[in-house]
Design a protein around this motif. Structure first.
Motif, PDB file in Angstrom:
ATOM      1  N   PRO A  27       0.815  -1.212   0.000  1.00 12.36           N
ATOM      2  CA  PRO A  27       0.000   0.000   0.000  1.00 12.36           C
ATOM      3  C   PRO A  27       0.852   1.267   0.000  1.00 12.36           C
ATOM      4  CG  PRO A  27       0.163  -0.853   2.221  1.00 12.36           C
ATOM      5  CD  PRO A  27       0.876  -1.838   1.339  1.00 12.36           C
ATOM      6  N   CYS A  28       0.209   2.377  -0.282  1.00 11.13           N
ATOM      7  CA  CYS A  28       0.836   3.687  -0.147  1.00 11.13           C
ATOM      8  C   CYS A  28       0.900   3.994   1.352  1.00 11.13           C
ATOM      9  CB  CYS A  28       0.010   4.741  -0.878  1.00 11.13           C
ATOM     10  SG  CYS A  28       0.722   6.389  -0.841  1.00 11.13           S
ATOM     11  N   LEU A  29       2.099   4.117   1.885  1.00 14.57           N
ATOM     12  CA  LEU A  29       2.203   4.307   3.331  1.00 14.57           C
ATOM     13  C   LEU A  29       3.460   5.063   3.720  1.00 14.57           C
ATOM     14  CD1 LEU A  29       4.516   2.152   4.447  1.00 14.57           C
ATOM     15  CD2 LEU A  29       2.686   0.516   4.105  1.00 14.57           C
ATOM     16  N   GLN A  30       3.470   5.481   4.963  1.00 12.70           N
ATOM     17  CA  GLN A  30       4.626   6.126   5.564  1.00 12.70           C
ATOM     18  C   GLN A  30       5.203   5.170   6.594  1.00 12.70           C
ATOM     19  OE1 GLN A  30       4.019  10.120   7.146  1.00 12.70           O
ATOM     20  NE2 GLN A  30       5.338   9.610   8.891  1.00 12.70           N
ATOM     21  N   THR A  31       6.508   4.914   6.507  1.00 19.29           N
ATOM     22  CA  THR A  31       7.146   3.974   7.423  1.00 19.29           C
ATOM     23  C   THR A  31       8.493   4.538   7.855  1.00 19.29           C
ATOM     24  OG1 THR A  31       7.816   1.655   7.711  1.00 19.29           O
ATOM     25  CG2 THR A  31       8.175   2.639   5.540  1.00 19.29           C
ATOM     26  N   GLY A  32       9.306   3.721   8.466  1.00 25.88           N
ATOM     27  CA  GLY A  32      10.612   4.166   8.910  1.00 25.88           C
ATOM     28  C   GLY A  32      11.691   3.225   8.450  1.00 25.88           C
TER      29      GLY A  32
END
Length: 387
Positions: A27-32
């Motif tokens: 998915p389109c996501l923000q992670t680290g």
């Protein structure tokens, strides 16, 4: 880029937010990653040409979302875009201008010229398509993106000269060549006792057809005629299985099956082990306007490992070997490669002396901590000396 920005730039207190591409569905996501924020686009599990088109659109949609984040969220001092992120180059420039940030472009490969070169080798509609893509991306990149950028980082001194001919001022460009992680030099010290294998000749890198690795295979036929103990290790893989298969077929036709080993792709440390145990390492780069702009990682890796090397007359390779004295630089060609490899195999003292010059040169010029310091200094200059 990972070593430079994830590890080394953090040591300078630089906070980085990444926008990356996906190799697998997700998915389109923000992670680290590595203590830094990473934005990943949507990628659907759809194969073929249709899947490529759908996922390209999905990436663009996510890039628009990232643009809105840059526009209305946290302000960054610098918005930096790399290579073929053509849509985001425009969006990033707009966001930088509206937020009072600097806009920087990082060019690690001459993609427009690559497309134009590919067009020359094709026929029919494909030739026209590649030529149009190349010319349009050339105009967009050099006439717009680099023109509006506050600064441009390029891969090499040769790329700087090439781009300057397109009208981009030299004063707003900085070459950042490829280097090695500082821990490679420590790795060499801990593995120094493993020894060199007699007659071992190593190439580490891609087997892509455009690199013309057939020349090294053919050169090795001449090497074996003069030195029966010589054995060539081709460490790496091609862009497709067919490219390795072509080289293996050539090896069989030349009667070198017992003299050449193809390892396929191996982890980085295993590749280092192969190179570290070689009597001679080779760094062939087919001379073309596109490849001449590159900065070969393998050359400085061989040098960091203390191995004598044979390289052909490529702008950066020729300059490094002239300065360091760590190997032989020869014209591109089967006989030239063969003669140089045999010279080093037949003169071990000369080879050892050349190899011994490499680590100090790399430590002084091409570890990523030193390259990061240069990039950081340029960032501060762009920001008017702000910390």
């Amino acid at each position: 880029m990972e070593e430079l920005f994830v590890r080394q730039m953090q040591a300078h207190g630089v906070e980085v937010m990444w926008s990356m591409r996906r190799d697998r569905a997700g998915p389109c996501l923000q992670t680290g990653y590595g203590g830094q924020e990473v934005h990943l686009p949507l990628r659907l599990p759809v194969a073929g040409g249709a899947g490529k088109a759908v996922n390209r659109i999905a990436q663009y949609v996510c890039e628009v979302g990232l643009f809105l984040s840059l526009l209305f969220g946290k302000r960054f001092d610098i918005v930096q875009v790399r290579d073929r992120r053509y849509l985001f180059a425009f969006l990033g420039w707009v966001a930088a201008r509206l937020r009072g940030s600097r806009f920087v472009f990082w060019s690690s490969y001459p993609f427009p010229e690559h497309l134009i070169e590919m067009a020359a080798g094709r026929r029919g509609p494909g030739r026209v398509v590649y030529w149009l893509r190349g010319r349009l991306s050339w105009f967009y990149l050099y006439r717009f993106v680099m023109a509006v950028a506050d600064h441009v980082f390029v891969q090499s001194e040769q790329m700087l000269r090439d781009v300057a001919r397109y009208g981009v001022p030299v004063a707003k460009m900085t070459p950042v060549p490829m280097g090695v992680p500082p821990h490679l030099l420590d790795w060499v010290a801990t593995h120094a006792g493993e020894g060199v294998q007699s007659g071992k000749v190593v190439y580490v890198g891609t087997l892509a057809r455009v690199r013309r690795m057939d020349q090294i295979i053919e050169a090795f036929r001449l090497v074996r005629q003069r030195n029966a103990r010589a054995h060539l290790f081709m460490v790496g893989a091609g862009d497709s299985p067919a490219e390795r298969a072509e080289l293996e077929a050539l090896t069989q036709r030349l009667g070198l099956t017992d003299a050449v080993t193809f390892t396929g792709f191996v982890p980085m440390e295993e590749a280092w082990r192969h190179a570290a145990s070689a009597e001679v390492c080779v760094s062939p780069i087919y001379p073309s306007p596109v490849l001449n702009a590159g900065s070969p990682t393998k050359l400085v890796e061989y040098m960091a490992l203390g191995r004598p090397l044979v390289a052909n007359d490529h702008p950066e390779q020729a300059a490094i070997l002239a300065e360091s004295g760590a190997g032989l630089c020869v014209p591109w060609g089967v006989e030239s490669f063969a003669d140089a490899i045999c010279e080093l195999l037949e003169n071990p003292e000369k080879a050892r002396a050349m190899g011994s010059r490499g680590p100090a040169w790399v430590a002084a010029n091409r570890t990523y901590d030193k390259l990061a310091a240069q990039v950081h200094a340029r960032y501060l200059e762009l920001l008017g000396g702000e910390a």
